[in-house]
Design an enzyme around this catalytic site. Structure first.
Site, PDB file in Angstrom:
ATOM      1  N   TYR B 109       0.814  -1.223   0.000  1.00 17.38           N
ATOM      2  CA  TYR B 109       0.000   0.000   0.000  1.00 17.38           C
ATOM      3  C   TYR B 109       0.844   1.268   0.000  1.00 17.38           C
ATOM      4  CZ  TYR B 109      -4.262  -2.656   0.557  1.00 17.38           C
ATOM      5  OH  TYR B 109      -5.313  -3.504   0.340  1.00 17.38           O
ATOM      6  N   GLU B 202       7.599 -26.679  17.759  1.00 16.87           N
ATOM      7  CA  GLU B 202       6.753 -26.353  16.606  1.00 16.87           C
ATOM      8  C   GLU B 202       5.410 -25.776  16.997  1.00 16.87           C
ATOM      9  OE1 GLU B 202       6.064 -29.728  14.038  1.00 16.87           O
ATOM     10  OE2 GLU B 202       4.525 -28.689  12.915  1.00 16.87           O
ATOM     11  N   ASP B 254       6.675 -32.163  15.176  1.00 17.90           N
ATOM     12  CA  ASP B 254       5.823 -33.348  14.989  1.00 17.90           C
ATOM     13  C   ASP B 254       6.622 -34.488  14.379  1.00 17.90           C
ATOM     14  OD1 ASP B 254       3.504 -32.350  16.056  1.00 17.90           O
ATOM     15  OD2 ASP B 254       2.699 -31.640  14.130  1.00 17.90           O
TER      16      ASP B 254
END
Lengths: 613, 368
Positions: B109, B202, B254
């Site tokens: 912008y 994580e 994970d």
């Protein structure tokens, strides 16, 4: 089984058209109004063309009673500044079917002038109102006829005939007919406007039923060169045409009447006294070279019968049988038929024989057909297995069929003569297109003459792009012999050719502001239907259209890429004018300088350097 | 007490800022002089095409090869993007000088105020990466940050450099939800710590659990929530913790191929950031969850999807996965065809992961 008896009776041409009016475009009030407008306007334009008069056409359609809903009665009037029609021909020209002046072989809008009478006929059968014809042929007197048509007898019925003084020549025809302007209006306005496009030398005014006036002023002051009437081309004749040509060329034994006898006496210089046969033949021998052909023939016949002028007055020649060397005649005095022998040794025999049997095939070919010289004619005779000296009057029916067949098959005849065609010409077409569409780009082409089946034709085409043309995709204006074709666009050969064109190859994309004007001129336009609105796809015609279109499309592509380059340069200049000052502004702050660098030079360079990819 | 040595103590962030500003000025001067001389200015942008991304074994990360592309104001088709790049340099100069920060979206912008129109945000994002490549500096140094934020918690004292907070110090164990790794934290000087370890984890949920379970005290650790794939500001912070404070970094993710790769990106970066250095922690260690852990700890599993398996095959082609634990675990995952999330340890109690698994893995990692 009961036997029934069929009644055979002849019908008049008027009655035939009355019964088959659908064929001529008078199937319903909408179509009929449109067709009537066309027929009268085209007649007027043709008349002006023939006399090389810059046409001034006024067309008006007025409702007889505007309160009524469509379809209703309309008064259709077409007025021109043409040569007018000799008053003595008016009743027949406008009051009978199949009376016309356009039977010659050259390009004209209408054929035979049938349509105008059809419109009059249609008007009469739908409203029972007469036609009003005002004509001034000599520039002094205006003849006004009010007429009805006797359909069964194919004869005019004059209700009123008045004359008054007039200032200039012209013709005005006014009929009352049942029509539907609410439905036909769009087509009629299209017709008038498109006619003005293809007839830029005409001024056309149309006043519609609401009183609105559409005026199309003259764009060019020069008329295109007129077509000349020409002899038929050998590929374009059939057995029937051939038979008529032979009858036409056939030297007939002249009718012997007082007028003819006066002519003979005058040519011999024997008006006063009554001369003996011997004196007559002596005088004839001396003056033979100066005598006209009919006179020679009469003298030859007189010599075989050994008679003088008194006697000649009392007989009628019935048959000259050259093959059997006999002449049969009727003697009015005796009221009986006589046969005299013809002496083949007589010097008059040859004269008579030639007259009756007509020209030799060689002469017939070279004299009666276009573009056939003695060499070609000899070659043809060999091809057709006819002796070149064979007299055409002596041909049997089988021989005629064989001759017609050979004329079609022989392929060494020159292409048909296009001088009978009247293309508009590149300059008027171009001016018309520019005035009409006000485009940013226009190009026109007139192709060389070509021919299909012995009929010559010329394709003219114009293309216009941009300017005032709305970007609504390609619009096609089709014309044939200077007539706009408005109906049945889909099946037309021009559309076929256009649809086969890959426009993207010519830098035309999307819905371009593009107009194509196609004009086909021919002594016979190969229309697909009797409605004369779409042209059949003859391969010769298709090829010419394609070539014309490709030429114009290439021109357009050149324009488009020129425009593309110019636009690119402009875009470049704009880009550099926009961005370089910005870069300067950023660099000034980044580098911590107070004053901006002098970048003017770079803006100029940027707009000048060639595009590099 | 780990203290940074005196010379670099307050200068690290400031030095980087000064280096950047002088680089920008140098580019500005170059452009200025070109314009003045009637020469078309140009940027030399290291090529980020696939052909020019190579793995550097010594640096243990992807880097760009020697290919460059020239963006010149002479070329009409490049003029616009050249101007965009010049504008960004100009705008970054203002941001850094004024100590203001901006987001990727902001840049899109902001450009409009200077009649520099970007078609869309991807276009402006791309120009930002171009400037990163030109200046060999990450956008965080330009004070341009992505929207996603991760967090940090632990005994770490920082000193702000952002306007209005200059010199103000904060200890990152003061707020139990952790501190956002945002512009002010990224530009802060790292002053002091008692921690001996950095644990990057994580998931936000487990980050909170670790704080609750006092992992930071039990293990003397700074805990960083990577919120999935670690953002660059987070990777930069991890590197600084490792470099400036010499803290070892371990990673918990994970038990699947994506978790393994999250660890790898922290360790050696991504191909997307091949034009940047200082975003990697080459000595970082991946603690787990390994494929072999899934069986060893009898974790509840879910089957892999086709995409998961395809991702394994893809990574097997990556040069960084050709040896050691990285190669071994990929093969194990492929054999197992099942995966387990960090939360799977909850089957054995909420604290199982911090009480049992973490100590065991930390012990195991010493031999890595």
């Amino acid at each position: 089984m009961s036997s029934s008896k069929e009644i055979f009776s002849q019908i008049s041409p008027s009655e035939f058209f009355y019964r088959n009016r659908d064929l001529a475009g008078f199937s319903n009030p909408t179509r009929s109004l449109y067709t009537s407008v066309r027929e009268f306007v085209e007649n007027s334009l043709d008349a002006c063309d023939q006399k090389r008069i810059l046409p001034d056409i006024h067309l008006s359609i007025k409702a007889a009673d505007s309160e009524q809903p469509d379809p209703k009665h309309y008064v259709l009037t077409v007025k021109d500044n043409g040569p007018g029609v000799d008053p003595k021909h008016i009743p027949l020209a406008f009051g009978t079917v199949l009376y016309g002046s356009k039977f010659g072989l050259k390009q004209a809008r209408g054929m035979f002038g049938l349509g105008a009478t059809m419109a009059i006929l249609y008007g009469q059968i739908t409203t029972n109102k007469p036609v009003t014809v005002k004509s001034c042929a000599d520039g002094k007197t205006l003849d006004e006829f009010v007429m009805l048509l006797d359909i069964q007898k194919n004869k005019p019925v004059i209700l009123k005939h008045t004359t008054k003084e007039a200032a200039k020549s012209g013709l005005s025809v006014s009929i009352v007919l049942e029509g539907d302007y609410s439905k036909a209006g769009t087509k009629i306005r299209d017709y008038v406007s498109q006619t003005s496009l293809i007839t830029p030398y005409a001024s056309i005014t149309f006043e519609d039923p609401s009183g609105e006036k559409f005026h199309y002023p003259r764009i060019v002051k020069e008329m295109p060169p007129p077509p000349t009437a020409i002899k038929p081309h050998s590929h374009g004749v059939d057995v029937e045409t051939l038979r008529r040509m032979i009858v036409d060329t056939h030297y007939q034994i002249p009718a012997v009447d007082n007028k003819m006898i006066e002519k003979v006496r005058k040519e011999l210089g024997m008006q006063k006294k009554n001369s003996s046969p011997k004196d007559i033949f002596n005088r004839a021998e001396k003056r033979w070279a100066d005598l006209s052909r009919p006179v020679r023939t009469i003298i030859a016949v007189m010599s075989f019968m050994n008679i003088d002028f008194e006697r000649l007055r009392k007989i009628r020649i019935d048959d000259v049988d050259v093959a059997n060397k006999k002449i049969a005649y009727w003697d009015f005095g005796e009221s009986q038929s006589h046969i005299v022998e013809v002496d083949p040794e007589s010097t008059y025999y040859k004269q008579l024989a030639n007259t009756v049997q007509g020209e030799t095939l060689l002469t017939f070919l070279t004299k009666r057909f276009q573009r056939v010289g003695p060499t070609t004619a000899e070659k043809f005779c060999e091809f057709a297995k006819f002796k070149s000296e064979k007299r055409i009057g002596s041909m049997t029916n089988e021989e005629l069929v064989k001759l017609a067949d050979a004329l079609q098959k022989f392929d060494e005849f020159l292409a048909p003569d296009p001088s009978c065609l009247a293309p508009l010409g590149e300059e008027p077409l171009s001016k018309g297109i520019i005035k009409f569409f006000n485009p940013e780009f226009a190009a026109v082409i007139q192709r060389n003459a070509s021919a299909y089946s012995g009929f010559p034709f010329i394709v003219e085409m114009g293309i216009a792009y941009g300017g005032d043309i709305p970007p609504a995709g390609l619009k096609v204006y089709r014309f044939a012999n200077r007539i706009p074709l408005l109906y049945d666009e889909g099946s037309d050969v021009v559309l076929k050719v256009i649809n086969e064109t890959d426009w993207s190859r010519y830098k035309v994309k999307g819905d371009p502001p593009l107009v194509l004007v196609s004009h086909i001129c021919s002594t016979r336009i190969p229309y697909k239907t009797v409605g004369k609105e779409n042209v059949a796809d003859r391969p010769e015609l298709e090829r010419e259209l394609k070539n014309a279109l490709q030429y114009l499309a290439r021109k357009l592509a050149v324009h488009m890429s020129r425009q593309g380059i110019a636009e690119m340069a402009k875009k470049r200049a704009n880009l550099y004018a926009k961005y370089v000052p910005l870069i300067a502004q950023f660099a000034t702050e980044l580098s911590g300088k107070k004053k901006e660098p002098n970048y003017k030079q770079l803006v100029r360079m940027g707009s000048e350097i060639e595009e590099q990819i | 007490m780990r203290l940074k040595n005196k010379s670099s103590r307050t200068k690290t962030a400031e030095a980087r800022k000064q280096r950047l500003l002088s680089l920008l000025e140098k580019h500005g001067l170059g452009i200025y002089e070109d314009l003045d001389k009637g020469k078309f200015p140009q940027f030399v942008v290291p090529s980020r095409s696939v052909n020019n991304i190579v793995y550097d074994k010594k640096l243990r990360q992807y880097i760009l090869g020697s290919a460059n592309s020239v963006r010149s104001a002479r070329n009409m088709s490049q003029l616009r993007s050249y101007t965009q790049l010049a504008w960004l340099a100009f705008f970054v100069n203002r941001l850094v000088k004024e100590g203001k920060s901006s987001t990727l979206r902001d840049i899109y912008y902001s450009s409009q105020a200077f009649s520099i129109d970007f078609e869309d945000q991807p276009e402006s994002d791309n120009i930002i990466v171009d400037l990163e490549a030109v200046l060999a500096s990450p956008r965080e140094e330009f004070h341009i940050f992505p929207e996603e934020r991760s967090s940090v918690f632990g005994d770490l004292t920082i000193e702000y450099t952002v306007p209005g907070y200059e010199g103000k110090r904060v200890n990152l164990s003061d707020h139990p939800d952790g501190y956002l790794i945002g512009p002010s934290l990224s530009s802060a000087e790292l002053v002091d710590t008692n921690a001996e370890l950095v644990i990057a984890i994580e998931k936000g949920g487990l980050f909170t659990r670790f704080v609750e379970e006092n992992v930071h005290k039990k293990f003397k650790a700074i805990i960083v929530d990577t919120a999935g794939q670690a953002p660059r500001s987070t990777r930069n912070l991890l590197r600084r913790l490792n470099n400036e404070l010499s803290l070892p970094v371990v990673i918990l993710a994970d038990g699947d191929v994506y978790g393994e790769h999250i660890a790898m990106v922290i360790k050696s970066g991504s191909a997307n950031a091949a034009h940047l250095r200082e975003l990697t922690v080459p000595d970082a260690k991946w603690l787990g969850v390994w494929a072999t852990d899934i069986e060893k700890y009898k974790l509840p599993t879910i089957p892999m999807t086709e995409a998961d398996i395809k991702r394994i095959y893809d990574l097997q082609k990556d040069p960084r996965y050709q040896e050691g634990i990285w190669k071994k675990q990929l093969e194990a995952f492929l054999k197992l065809k099942r995966k387990a999330e960090l939360e799977a340890f909850s089957k054995y109690g909420l604290t199982n992961i911090t009480d049992k698994y973490l100590p065991a893995k930390l012990e195991e990692s010493k031999s890595l």
